[in-house]
Structures are given as C-alpha cells and as structure tokens.
Design a protein around this motif. Structure first.
Motif, short mmCIF file in Angstrom:
data_model
loop_
_atom_site.label_atom_id
_atom_site.label_comp_id
_atom_site.label_asym_id
_atom_site.label_seq_id
_atom_site.Cartn_x
_atom_site.Cartn_y
_atom_site.Cartn_z
N GLN A 1 57.72 13.95 20.27
CA GLN A 1 57.54 15.28 19.67
C GLN A 1 57.58 16.36 20.75
OE1 GLN A 1 53.90 14.84 17.45
NE2 GLN A 1 54.94 13.94 15.67
N GLY A 2 57.00 16.05 21.90
CA GLY A 2 57.02 17.00 23.02
C GLY A 2 58.43 17.22 23.54
N TYR A 3 59.19 16.12 23.66
CA TYR A 3 60.60 16.25 24.11
C TYR A 3 61.40 17.06 23.09
CZ TYR A 3 59.66 12.44 27.46
OH TYR A 3 59.17 11.66 28.47
N LEU A 4 61.09 16.85 21.82
CA LEU A 4 61.83 17.56 20.78
C LEU A 4 61.58 19.07 20.89
CD1 LEU A 4 63.64 17.71 18.30
CD2 LEU A 4 61.64 17.24 16.87
N VAL A 5 60.33 19.44 21.15
CA VAL A 5 60.04 20.88 21.31
C VAL A 5 60.88 21.43 22.47
CG1 VAL A 5 58.26 22.54 21.95
CG2 VAL A 5 57.75 20.73 20.29
N GLU A 6 60.98 20.66 23.56
CA GLU A 6 61.81 21.11 24.70
C GLU A 6 63.26 21.28 24.27
OE1 GLU A 6 61.60 18.75 28.31
OE2 GLU A 6 59.46 18.39 27.93
N PHE A 7 63.76 20.33 23.46
CA PHE A 7 65.15 20.41 22.99
C PHE A 7 65.34 21.65 22.12
CE2 PHE A 7 68.34 18.53 19.74
CZ PHE A 7 69.44 18.95 20.46
N GLN A 8 64.40 21.87 21.23
CA GLN A 8 64.51 23.04 20.34
C GLN A 8 64.46 24.34 21.14
OE1 GLN A 8 61.29 21.90 17.79
NE2 GLN A 8 62.63 20.91 16.28
N GLN A 9 63.63 24.34 22.18
CA GLN A 9 63.57 25.55 23.03
C GLN A 9 64.89 25.74 23.78
OE1 GLN A 9 59.99 24.64 25.13
NE2 GLN A 9 58.69 25.79 23.71
N ALA A 10 65.46 24.62 24.21
CA ALA A 10 66.76 24.71 24.90
C ALA A 10 67.81 25.29 23.97
CB ALA A 10 67.18 23.33 25.40
N LEU A 11 67.78 24.91 22.69
CA LEU A 11 68.77 25.42 21.73
C LEU A 11 68.57 26.92 21.50
CD1 LEU A 11 68.88 22.47 19.14
CD2 LEU A 11 70.57 23.04 20.89
N ILE A 12 67.32 27.35 21.48
CA ILE A 12 67.05 28.80 21.33
C ILE A 12 67.61 29.56 22.55
CG2 ILE A 12 65.21 30.55 21.27
CD1 ILE A 12 63.57 28.48 19.60
N ALA A 13 67.40 28.97 23.72
CA ALA A 13 67.91 29.61 24.94
C ALA A 13 69.43 29.67 24.92
CB ALA A 13 67.42 28.85 26.18
N ILE A 14 70.07 28.62 24.39
CA ILE A 14 71.54 28.60 24.31
C ILE A 14 72.03 29.69 23.34
CG2 ILE A 14 73.52 27.24 23.48
CD1 ILE A 14 72.14 24.76 24.65
N GLU A 15 71.30 29.84 22.25
CA GLU A 15 71.66 30.89 21.27
C GLU A 15 71.68 32.25 21.97
OE1 GLU A 15 71.71 29.88 17.81
OE2 GLU A 15 71.93 31.83 16.84
#
Ligand SMILES: [Fe+2]
Length: 621
Positions: free
Chosen positions: A580-594
């Motif tokens: 779940q922690g890694y997933l939050v990091e992934f989701q944050q990375a996607l926001i940064a990419i946006e």
C-alpha cells in the motif's frame, strides 16, 4: 523487508480458459469469453459505451436532416427521428428511450435553438445510457452504420465538416494541411512509433541536395544533416505489394510511401522534406516536396493513409489488443488468484478478452467495419495485424519500450528534442517500472525465489507453449531466472495494457475521426507526375462521405470511452501495508508526471494522450 512468495493453490484444470487459434490465426485467443470477463459483469463500462454510442447515433440523425437546420420544423424532425429509432429498438428499450426523451422535454421544454437542443439531448443520452444492457447496446450499435451521410464524393472539405453535428468538429480540422502539423503527427500523432533516425542515406528515396536545400535552406545539406544525426525516415514499405480492398463498393488503394524529415541545425522539431509514394524510385514514382502544391498535399495524405493503416492493424490491434490476450489466459490458468503476480496483473486485463472477442467476431470480420474502412482487403488487414502482433510476440525481450526506441535510433533523448510520445512514454515506463520492481522485490527475496516459484514457472511455460500463448524470446531462453527478468516482463505487460494502448487508442477520437486528416483508405492511385494536381484530385483521394462518417463513428466510439484509471486499483485492493505504501508512491509519481506533461506542453508540440489521468488500467475499448 521482503517475504517469500506464497505458493498458493493452483487453479483447478476444469476452470481453465481454453485457447482458440482460428479466430485470428495463428494467434492465441480465448475460445469463449467467460461471464466474469464479459461486459455484462461491468455495468459501468456498458453505460460509458452507451453514452458514446448514443452521441454517435444522434449525430447521424442530425446529419440526415441537416438540410432542415434553421427551419422551424428542424427540432420536430429530429425528435421524430429519435422516436423512430426508439421504435426500431423495440420492447423495453423503446419504452426507456421514449421516457428519456419525454422527461428531457418536460425538464427543458421544446428546444428553440441549437444550444437548448444540445442541453436537452445530453439529458436524453445520460438518462437513457443508465438503462442500457449489453444486449440493447448491441442493438444501438447495429443501427448506427446504416444512417447518416450518403455515399457520395465530397465536393469540398466543408462536406466533411458537416458530418460533425452533435459531435464537435476536432481541432485538427483547422490545421491538418499545415506542413508543421504533418511533421508533428510523426512524434505526437496517433501512430508515433514509425519514425526512425537514418544512419545512412536511403537509396530508395534519392532526394537531391537542391530539393533538400529548397526546404532546409542553403546552409544545410543532406550529408551535413546525416553526419549530425538530423535525418529521419518514416518508412511504410512494409505495405509494398499489399492487396487492395474494394469493400463495400469502391476501389481502394494501399500505398507504401517513404517520407524524409530533417531537424534544422540547432532546431527542436521535425521538418517534412520529401515524400515518395512507393519505395522503388523511378520516372513514374516522383519525389514530392513542399514546392509541389496540391501534389504535395496528396503525397502527405498518402503518408497519412499508410500511417492510419499501420496504426489500426499493427500498432493498435496487433501490438496492444492481441499482444496482451495470451497473458490474460496464462495468468488465469496458471496463477492462483492470490498469487502476487496475478494480483498485480489482473486489473490490467479487465475487459480485454471481451473487447478482443468483439473485435474478432465483428469489427475485423469480413464485411465488418475494418473491411469497409481500411485500404487493404480484409485478409490483407488481418495479416498486417497478425504480422505486427507476431513481431512482438515472438520477440518479447526486444519489444519493450526502451528497446523499440533504441531500434529506431532514439535511445538518446537528445536526438530530436521535440518527440512528445517518446518523452512522456519513458516517464510512464519509469514510474511503472519503479512500482513493479518494489512490488516484485517485496515478494521475491532473491533470483532463486523466482526460480523456485513453481506457479510462476508454469505461467511462463504456458505463455511460450504451442498449446498456450505461443510467445517466444522471454526471459532467459524462455525461463524466468532472475527478478530483473520478471520485473521487465511485468512492466512491459502493465505499460502496454495501460499507457501504450492509451497512446494509440484515444487519437482515434481526437484526430482520426476527421477523415481528411488521416483517411483510413485512399480512393485514387498515387500521382505518377509531379505537376498538375488540383484540389479536386485531392478530394478524389479521400473517402466518400458515408465511409468518412463510419470513420467518425468508429473513431469517436472507440476513442471516447475511459473506463478505469492507471494506478487506481480500488481501496484496499492490496492487503499488504508495505505494498500500500509503494502504491501511494506510484500514485504520487503519476501526479508528478501529469504536472510535468502539462508543463512540457507549454513549450513543445502539445501532446495529451499520455496524461496519466487519461490512461485506463487495461485495454477495454
Ligand atoms: Fe483499443
């Protein structure tokens, strides 16, 4: 912290998905789509497709009665047509449709102008879409192709513009004739995966220095540009000798053009230099340049036609839809639903078997939509798709995004600074790769853990088996022996099912729905002389209006359904708090990419197809 992979119960053989190799021979597809994989199990998907289908249907009705526009009976005629459709659908659907129309009129009154009409119709569409089932959706889709425009040649581009009544005219209609837009298509269009950097002059397209300098200026030359790595080619010679189609009624033509592009010294963006409409140079196969007026416009359109055919058959159908299917089957058959690799991949397979089955049974069937639209005979188009799919499926290790970019000469991001697809796709590849490696490394403490996972090894064995997925060149001699191999393969699956599919799917609505910008077939032979073409010759090359409307209908429908979103797996889908922690990091990375993509779009060819918020998790349309 890492923990050992859980060897869980292998699925019972009687629940295995059966393979079929005859729907699109010799590719592996599912024999029958299981109910749990079907559209009916996804009412939200049906509603989204119904919304788009109804917009297309209303657009068609409005094309039919457009001569009444501005007259008092227009609105009456339109509602009559809508009621006629309701009667055609019959039974419960008729009732629901009529109710939706009545309640919209009750809420808004009879529309007095086009903007009131739009509000009213949007209401009808939204109310009715919620009542649609898989079966009634089929009924609506069956009605659409038989309505709308007549089978006539356009007399001006305005005839194509008039096909957009309820559906908005795409922005590309305003600038598709500009040379800069034509060049931008190679790096930010529907099919931004063909352009390659030249390492030697290509003798098949013998452009002279004077032709080159007429475009690039007297201080540049072919040799100088080549030495500096500034020459590029879009090569469609794979279509050489392709069998021309003639369905439903007119002769169509395939083209196998070569298009030369250059980057100005110190520049950022490609410039179109020359086009030859087939690969063998000769007197009746001239080289066209921007000096050639309507012939240049025709030559550019011929490149667009070849690119559109390559897009649909190879890049879209072959290398995303059909490529992913065997992974869906082998994952179901060999990994238990609790196996971590199954847990990771399953959301990226949602709806894929169902949409691929719909494609093979109707869209790409003989006398189906693709037969009507594409340049080739249906057998030719299907072979193009199969060859495109096999080129990846038999060479999985060399078909990853970084590998394919390198094969075309783009491993260094400094080569061609304005290449939006490459730059955004690499951002996503990186973020997905990071998420997948954290995930895999959590469950597999070492390479030997990968080797010792019997379920995983059976998964790979089924993927490469002749009785299974028929893939080849995966991992180390078709065995997974390291974590790195598992990470790369899993990254490729997640990336292809999400980002790569989005990159090729959504331009169908934004760009390809406007046929003059990217016709899916040509209707006259390539010009054999350099001079004398007229605007009428250009129009003769383009699809007749009923086929242009079909291209709009199919393109809009397939390119406007966004079901699920990359990185959104649902609350508590992963039970392990570390994941779940890694997933939050992934989701944050996607926001940064946006944010990064939005920033990039201020200073390059704008490209929005890889904004993470517009990328579904899976291939489902
Ligand atoms: Fe698609």
């Amino acid at each position: 912290m890492t923990r050992a992979y859980p060897v869980s119960q292998t699925p019972a053989p009687e629940t295995a998905y059966k393979y079929n190799y005859t729907y699109v021979p010799p590719l592996a597809m599912v024999q029958t789509v299981p109910a749990s994989e079907g559209f009916s199990a996804r009412p939200q998907w049906i509603c989204l497709v119904a919304l788009s289908a109804l917009k297309v249907l209303i657009n068609s009705l409005m094309i039919e009665i457009r001569q009444y526009q501005g007259s008092p009976e227009y609105f009456e005629k339109l509602f009559e047509s809508l009621k006629g459709v309701a009667t055609q659908l019959g039974g419960r659907v008729e009732e629901d449709f009529l109710k939706a129309i009545e309640s919209a009129i009750e809420a808004h009154g009879i529309p007095k102008d086009l903007s009131e009409l739009e509000t009213c119709l949007k209401d009808v569409v939204e109310t009715f879409a919620n009542t649609v089932t898989e079966q009634t959706l089929g009924g609506i889709l069956d009605i659409i192709p038989h309505r709308g425009a007549e089978s006539a040649q356009a007399s001006s581009l305005n005839d194509y513009n008039q096909l957009f009544q309820f559906i908005s005219l795409p922005a590309i209609s305003k600038n598709f004739m500009e040379d800069s837009e034509f060049a931008a298509m190679r790096v930010a269009g529907p099919n931004p995966v063909v352009i390659e950097r030249l390492t030697a002059l290509d003798s098949r397209i013998p452009v002279s220095d004077s032709q080159y300098q007429a475009v690039m200026g007297p201080n540049d030359s072919l040799q100088k540009a080549l030495a500096e790595g500034r020459l590029f080619l879009a090569d469609y010679s794979a279509f050489s000798g392709a069998v021309n189609g003639s369905f439903p009624s007119q002769q169509k033509y395939n083209y196998a053009p070569l298009a030369l592009f250059a980057l100005p010294s110190g520049g950022k963006s490609l410039v179109a230099v020359a086009i030859q409409c087939s690969p063998e140079p000769g007197n009746d196969n001239p080289i066209f340049t921007p000096q050639d007026g309507n012939n240049w416009l025709i030559a550019k359109t011929i490149v667009q036609i070849a690119d559109g055919n390559y897009h649909e058959a190879v890049s879209h159908l072959g290398r995303t839809h059909l490529f992913i299917e065997p992974f869906v089957l082998a994952t179901h058959n060999q990994l238990s639903t609790k196996h971590p690799v199954s847990v990771l991949l399953t959301p990226h397979f949602e709806g894929t078997l169902a949409i691929n089955n719909a494609a093979q049974s109707s869209l790409i069937a003989s006398e189906g939509g693709i037969d009507k639209l594409l340049s080739g005979s249906i057998d030719q188009s299907r072979v193009d798709g199969v060859k495109g799919a096999l080129s990846y499926m038999l060479n999985v290790n060399t078909s990853t995004l970084p590998q394919t970019l390198a094969q075309r000469g783009f491993s260094d991001p400094a080569v061609l600074p304005d290449y939006p697809y490459r730059d955004d796709a690499m951002l996503l590849w990186g973020a997905i790769g990071q998420w997948v490696s954290q995930y895999v490394n959590h469950y597999y403490a070492s390479d030997s853990a990968v080797q010792g996972d019997t379920e995983l090894q059976s998964w790979l064995a089924e993927l490469v088996s002749h009785d299974g997925g028929r893939l080849n060149n995966i991992g180390n001699q078709n065995k997974l022996t390291t974590r790195a191999q598992l990470i790369e393969l899993t990254t490729m699956i997640c990336f292809t099912a999400s980002a790569q599919h989005a990159a090729v799917n959504y331009p169908q609505s934004f760009i390809m729905s406007y046929a003059p910008a990217m016709p899916l077939a040509g209707y006259s032979p390539a010009p054999a002389t350099q001079q004398g073409a007229t605007e009428a010759d250009f129009l003769k090359l383009l699809p007749p209006l009923d086929i242009a409307e079909l291209q709009l209908n199919v393109g809009y429908l397939l390119g406007s359904v966004y079901f699920t979103q990359l990185g959104q797996y649902g609350d508590n889908y992963f039970s392990d708090p570390v994941i779940q922690g890694y997933l939050v990091e992934f989701q944050q990375a996607l926001i940064a990419i946006e944010m990064e993509i939005n920033q990039r779009n201020k200073s390059r060819t704008p490209y929005e197809f890889l904004l993470p918020s517009r990328i579904p998790q899976s291939i489902n349309i």
